[in-house]
Design a protein around this motif. Structure first.
Motif, mmCIF file in Angstrom:
data_model
loop_
_atom_site.group_PDB
_atom_site.id
_atom_site.type_symbol
_atom_site.label_atom_id
_atom_site.label_comp_id
_atom_site.label_asym_id
_atom_site.label_seq_id
_atom_site.Cartn_x
_atom_site.Cartn_y
_atom_site.Cartn_z
ATOM 1 N N ALA A 1 5.068 -14.789 -1.952
ATOM 2 C CA ALA A 1 5.526 -16.263 -1.493
ATOM 3 C C ALA A 1 4.659 -16.647 -0.066
ATOM 4 N N LEU A 2 4.882 -15.782 0.778
ATOM 5 C CA LEU A 2 4.515 -15.922 2.292
ATOM 6 C C LEU A 2 2.802 -15.870 2.315
ATOM 7 N N GLY A 3 2.273 -15.557 1.046
ATOM 8 C CA GLY A 3 0.488 -15.964 1.093
ATOM 9 C C GLY A 3 0.005 -14.572 1.982
ATOM 10 N N ILE A 4 0.633 -13.511 1.691
ATOM 11 C CA ILE A 4 0.170 -12.369 2.775
ATOM 12 C C ILE A 4 -0.221 -11.444 1.369
ATOM 13 N N GLU A 5 -1.729 -11.191 1.551
ATOM 14 C CA GLU A 5 -2.494 -10.245 0.764
ATOM 15 C C GLU A 5 -2.262 -8.892 1.051
ATOM 16 N N LEU A 6 -1.843 -7.920 0.190
ATOM 17 C CA LEU A 6 -1.747 -6.621 0.326
ATOM 18 C C LEU A 6 -2.824 -5.882 -0.223
ATOM 19 N N ARG A 7 -3.187 -5.114 0.334
ATOM 20 C CA ARG A 7 -4.448 -4.046 -0.190
ATOM 21 C C ARG A 7 -3.672 -2.585 0.123
ATOM 22 N N LEU A 8 -3.177 -1.922 -0.564
ATOM 23 C CA LEU A 8 -2.327 -0.693 -0.549
ATOM 24 C C LEU A 8 -3.227 0.429 -1.125
ATOM 25 N N VAL B 1 -4.097 -14.010 5.823
ATOM 26 C CA VAL B 1 -3.715 -12.686 6.296
ATOM 27 C C VAL B 1 -3.828 -11.674 5.288
ATOM 28 N N LEU B 2 -4.493 -10.668 5.801
ATOM 29 C CA LEU B 2 -4.618 -9.513 4.821
ATOM 30 C C LEU B 2 -4.144 -8.298 5.365
ATOM 31 N N LEU B 3 -3.204 -7.584 4.773
ATOM 32 C CA LEU B 3 -2.588 -6.201 5.253
ATOM 33 C C LEU B 3 -3.150 -5.045 4.589
ATOM 34 N N ILE B 4 -3.729 -4.022 4.964
ATOM 35 C CA ILE B 4 -4.318 -3.048 4.430
ATOM 36 C C ILE B 4 -3.491 -1.737 4.937
ATOM 37 N N GLY B 5 -3.123 -0.856 3.912
ATOM 38 C CA GLY B 5 -2.462 0.133 4.022
ATOM 39 C C GLY B 5 -2.715 1.454 3.329
#
Ligand code: FAD
Length: 405
Positions: A72-79, A36-40
């Motif tokens: 901890a949730l294994g969510i990759e953040l790309r801010l 899961v990759l979250l891009i903001g």
């Protein structure tokens, strides 16, 4: 799908606001084991917006970062990374830092505030959508400037509340004849005009900004208003420009026209939150909801569909709240679906509600300082319980007791 295949699937979520973050969290809650990759686009740790026009603006809260342990949730953040285009055939989005491939894409880019024509880049003119906007406005409140607020909508009302609390002189310029035009019927919004005056703000209705001068706002009728700062709250539009040319279908205001499972017209692409509209079977029309609860509920449908759970169509009873002029205002449902409106209490008083019925079923409720009405009304709307309108009109009768025996 077997476990190995799912673990290799990559979900990319564009937009790290409420809807994007909740989608990522809901995916994990529903047992999704892939990437899961979250891009903001914003550089800040993902944060919640409602406090921006309340505690953050007044300085009683420093920030409003979500309490989520992404690592901890294994969510990759790309801010701090803006997505500039979508190429569905290639299953890729483009960013300033290069293309990013996806198996499933979730569009959660929210909305952008509408700027006052001719005001972009003018010093002293503010919008209120982001943490940066709120932080820029804090010193304006601290120095007790003369402020002109353009628009008596939800943001205008909440900002005016904070600015009056900080001791600023506030004039609100509203093109319509009353606050919240477009959101509530005339007779319901009319009593709210008094809230502005009561707080010490001046509300000018049927007033339009002609142009901005240094330190002044010129109205079309020739009036000049002193303004060391101008705050514009005239609505927001879905932030979907980056989808131009992608083939993803958009509606007239630019919202992604999602289906009942929040799927877009492109394969493997979902859309959720302020950026999307969806067909409501409950109300028989397409809804675009720019409120927090929609950015909480919608992600659960998206995550269920991606995780392969038996997803149900997304058909919520919309809900929102606003804190303005010392009042807690809550709304649930969709009043255009109603044929009757019933007052519960005196709108000049401190606490009252308005119920909207279709036949004898409640379809919407506005509660001012009556949270119990709201909580009961929400359940009655969801259940479609037949009500006695005579009892609904009596504010001393609990709403749930108005149910027909
Ligand atoms: C000041 C304020 C007060 C509010 N108060 C209330 C309230 O009291 N009650 C209520 O019910 N609702 C309230 N709302 C509305 C509520 O906050 C929104 O409905 C909610 O934030 C929507 O969430 P979202 O994730 O869809 O969009 P957003 O919160 O707008 O998040 C979208 C994110 O996507 C990012 N993004 C946009 N384009 C791109 C791109 N191309 N690439 C990468 N990232 C991108 C944006 O930078 C943004 O961070 C308020 C809104 C504001 C602005």
């Amino acid at each position: 799908m077997n476990e190995r295949m799912e673990a290799e699937r990559r979900v990319v979520i564009v937009g790290a606001g409420m809807a994007g973050v909740q989608t990522a969290v809901a995916l994990r809650e529903q047992g999704f084991t892939g990437r899961v990759l979250l891009i903001g686009a914003e550089p800040h740790q993902p944060y919640d917006r409602p406090p921006l026009s309340k505690a953050v603006l007044l300085g009683t809260a420093e920030g409003s970062a979500f309490d989520v342990d992404f690592e901890a949730l294994g969510i990759e953040l790309r801010l701090g990374v803006e997505v500039t285009a979508l190429r569905p055939d290639a299953h890729e989005v483009d960013t300033e830092a290069g293309p990013v491939p996806y198996d499933v894409l979730v569009v959660a880019t929210g909305a952008r505030p509408v700027a006052l024509p001719g005001s972009e880049g003018v010093r002293g003119v503010h919008l209120l959508r982001t943490l940066d906007d709120a932080q820029r406005l804090r010193p304006v409140l601290d120095s007790r400037h003369d402020i002109v607020v353009v628009g008596a909508g939800w943001i205008g009302a909440e900002f005016t509340t904070a600015a009056r609390e900080a001791g600023c002189a506030v004039t609100v310029v509203e093109a319509a004849g009353r606050p919240l035009a477009g959101a509530l019927p005339d007779e319901v919004a009319a009593p709210m005009a008094a809230w502005y005056e009561e707080s010490g703000a001046a509300l000018l209705t049927h007033a339009r900004v002609a142009h901005l001068e240094p330190g002044e706002v010129a109205l079309e009728d020739g009036r000049l208003l002193p303004a060391e700062a101008v705050v514009v709250g005239i609505g927001a539009r879905p932030a979907t420009n980056w989808l131009a040319g992608s083939g993803v279908a958009l509606g007239p205001e630019g919202a992604v026209t999602a289906d009942a499972y929040l799927r877009t017209s492109a394969p493997d692409v979902y859309a959720v939150g302020d950026c999307a509209s969806f067909p409501s079977a409950r109300y028989g029309e397409r809804l675009m909801v720019h409120h927090w609860d929609n950015a909480l509920q919608g992600p659960r449908t998206v995550a269920a569909a991606i995780a392969g759970e038996a997803a149900r169509p997304y058909d919520p009873v919309p809900y929102f709240w606003s804190e303005q002029f010392g009042r807690f205002v809550q709304y649930v449902g969709h009043h255009p679906a109603a044929d009757t409106m019933v007052w519960r209490g005196d709108p000049d008083g401190a606490a009252w509600s308005v119920a909207w019925l279709r036949g004898d079923a409640l379809v919407a409720l506005l509660a001012v300082g009556r949270p119990r009405d709201l909580a009961q009304g929400r359940k009655l709307i969801e259940a479609g319980t037949p009500l006695d309108p005579g009892l609904v009109a009596d504010p001393s009768v609990p709403l749930k007791s108005a149910a027909r025996a």
